[in-house]
Design a protein around this motif. Sequence first.
Motif, PDB file in Angstrom:
ATOM      1  N   GLU A  98       7.742   1.348  -2.927  1.00  0.00           N
ATOM      2  CA  GLU A  98       6.148   0.937  -2.886  1.00  0.00           C
ATOM      3  C   GLU A  98       5.631   0.462  -4.063  1.00  0.00           C
ATOM      4  O   GLU A  98       5.922   0.983  -4.925  1.00  0.00           O
ATOM      5  N   THR A 137       2.195   6.572  -2.368  1.00  0.00           N
ATOM      6  CA  THR A 137       1.355   5.920  -3.435  1.00  0.00           C
ATOM      7  C   THR A 137       0.089   6.140  -3.068  1.00  0.00           C
ATOM      8  O   THR A 137      -0.511   6.024  -2.014  1.00  0.00           O
ATOM      9  N   GLN A 138      -0.675   6.617  -4.177  1.00  0.00           N
ATOM     10  CA  GLN A 138      -2.072   7.120  -4.076  1.00  0.00           C
ATOM     11  C   GLN A 138      -3.146   6.073  -3.934  1.00  0.00           C
ATOM     12  O   GLN A 138      -3.146   5.082  -4.702  1.00  0.00           O
ATOM     13  N   VAL A 139      -3.821   6.226  -3.006  1.00  0.00           N
ATOM     14  CA  VAL A 139      -5.080   5.386  -2.464  1.00  0.00           C
ATOM     15  C   VAL A 139      -6.281   6.129  -2.779  1.00  0.00           C
ATOM     16  O   VAL A 139      -6.479   7.037  -1.945  1.00  0.00           O
ATOM     17  N   THR A 140      -7.174   5.866  -3.849  1.00  0.00           N
ATOM     18  CA  THR A 140      -8.347   6.716  -3.817  1.00  0.00           C
ATOM     19  C   THR A 140      -9.737   5.662  -3.631  1.00  0.00           C
ATOM     20  O   THR A 140      -9.721   4.811  -4.577  1.00  0.00           O
ATOM     21  N   VAL A 152      -2.573   9.771   0.224  1.00  0.00           N
ATOM     22  CA  VAL A 152      -1.275   9.167  -0.377  1.00  0.00           C
ATOM     23  C   VAL A 152      -0.610   8.257   0.853  1.00  0.00           C
ATOM     24  O   VAL A 152      -0.509   8.830   2.002  1.00  0.00           O
ATOM     25  N   TYR A 153      -0.356   7.102   0.627  1.00  0.00           N
ATOM     26  CA  TYR A 153      -0.008   6.266   1.476  1.00  0.00           C
ATOM     27  C   TYR A 153       1.716   6.005   1.553  1.00  0.00           C
ATOM     28  O   TYR A 153       2.394   5.896   0.329  1.00  0.00           O
ATOM     29  N   GLY A 160      -1.134   1.022  -4.966  1.00  0.00           N
ATOM     30  CA  GLY A 160      -2.070   1.921  -4.712  1.00  0.00           C
ATOM     31  C   GLY A 160      -2.918   1.778  -6.214  1.00  0.00           C
ATOM     32  O   GLY A 160      -2.821   1.315  -7.017  1.00  0.00           O
ATOM     33  N   THR A 216      -8.990   7.637   1.620  1.00  0.00           N
ATOM     34  CA  THR A 216      -8.394   8.235   0.497  1.00  0.00           C
ATOM     35  C   THR A 216      -7.108   9.377   1.040  1.00  0.00           C
ATOM     36  O   THR A 216      -7.474   9.902   1.853  1.00  0.00           O
ATOM     37  N   LEU A 231      -1.028  -2.849  -0.465  1.00  0.00           N
ATOM     38  CA  LEU A 231       0.183  -2.113  -0.453  1.00  0.00           C
ATOM     39  C   LEU A 231       1.339  -2.845  -0.261  1.00  0.00           C
ATOM     40  O   LEU A 231       1.572  -3.771   0.743  1.00  0.00           O
ATOM     41  N   ARG A 258      -0.353   7.824   6.337  1.00  0.00           N
ATOM     42  CA  ARG A 258      -0.903   8.422   5.168  1.00  0.00           C
ATOM     43  C   ARG A 258      -1.268   9.944   5.263  1.00  0.00           C
ATOM     44  O   ARG A 258      -1.168  10.286   6.387  1.00  0.00           O
ATOM     45  N   TRP A 290       3.325   2.079   7.804  1.00  0.00           N
ATOM     46  CA  TRP A 290       2.488   2.929   6.538  1.00  0.00           C
ATOM     47  C   TRP A 290       2.112   4.273   7.295  1.00  0.00           C
ATOM     48  O   TRP A 290       1.143   3.947   8.359  1.00  0.00           O
TER      49      TRP A 290
END
Length: 120
Positions: free
Chosen positions: A6, A114-117, A92-93, A9, A90, A20, A38, A36
């Motif tokens: 991945e 992968t972190q999405v914030t 983790v994906y 993010g 927000t 992503l 999350r 995907w």
Amino acid sequence: QVQLVESGGGLVQPGGSLRLSCAPSGSIFSFAAMGWYRQAPGKQRELVAAIGRDGSTNYTDSVKGRFIISRDNAENTVYLQMNSLKPEDTAVYFCNAMRRDYRSVRYDYWGQGTQVTVSS
């Protein structure tokens, strides 16, 4: 052993966009579906979007009209384009790849996350 790599993010402001990417170690067509999920802190992992081998797609209601899942056959990669991001996105994906055997038993494979914030 299936590996899912991945990328994409990060931190983005509300209203922004991120894409992503997920590349499996085998052909994307060897899986019945890819998608995907999350997981936000304190919440269960949820399906965000999925694409079937036939190209059909489905989305959780909260992302319809904002997120687009697609695949590039030549690049053997599945993408999640995320637009109009909100703080509640927000999480983790995780990339997911799913296979079924001849008995229709399901096998799931996961990326590392992968972190999405989304924050101002």
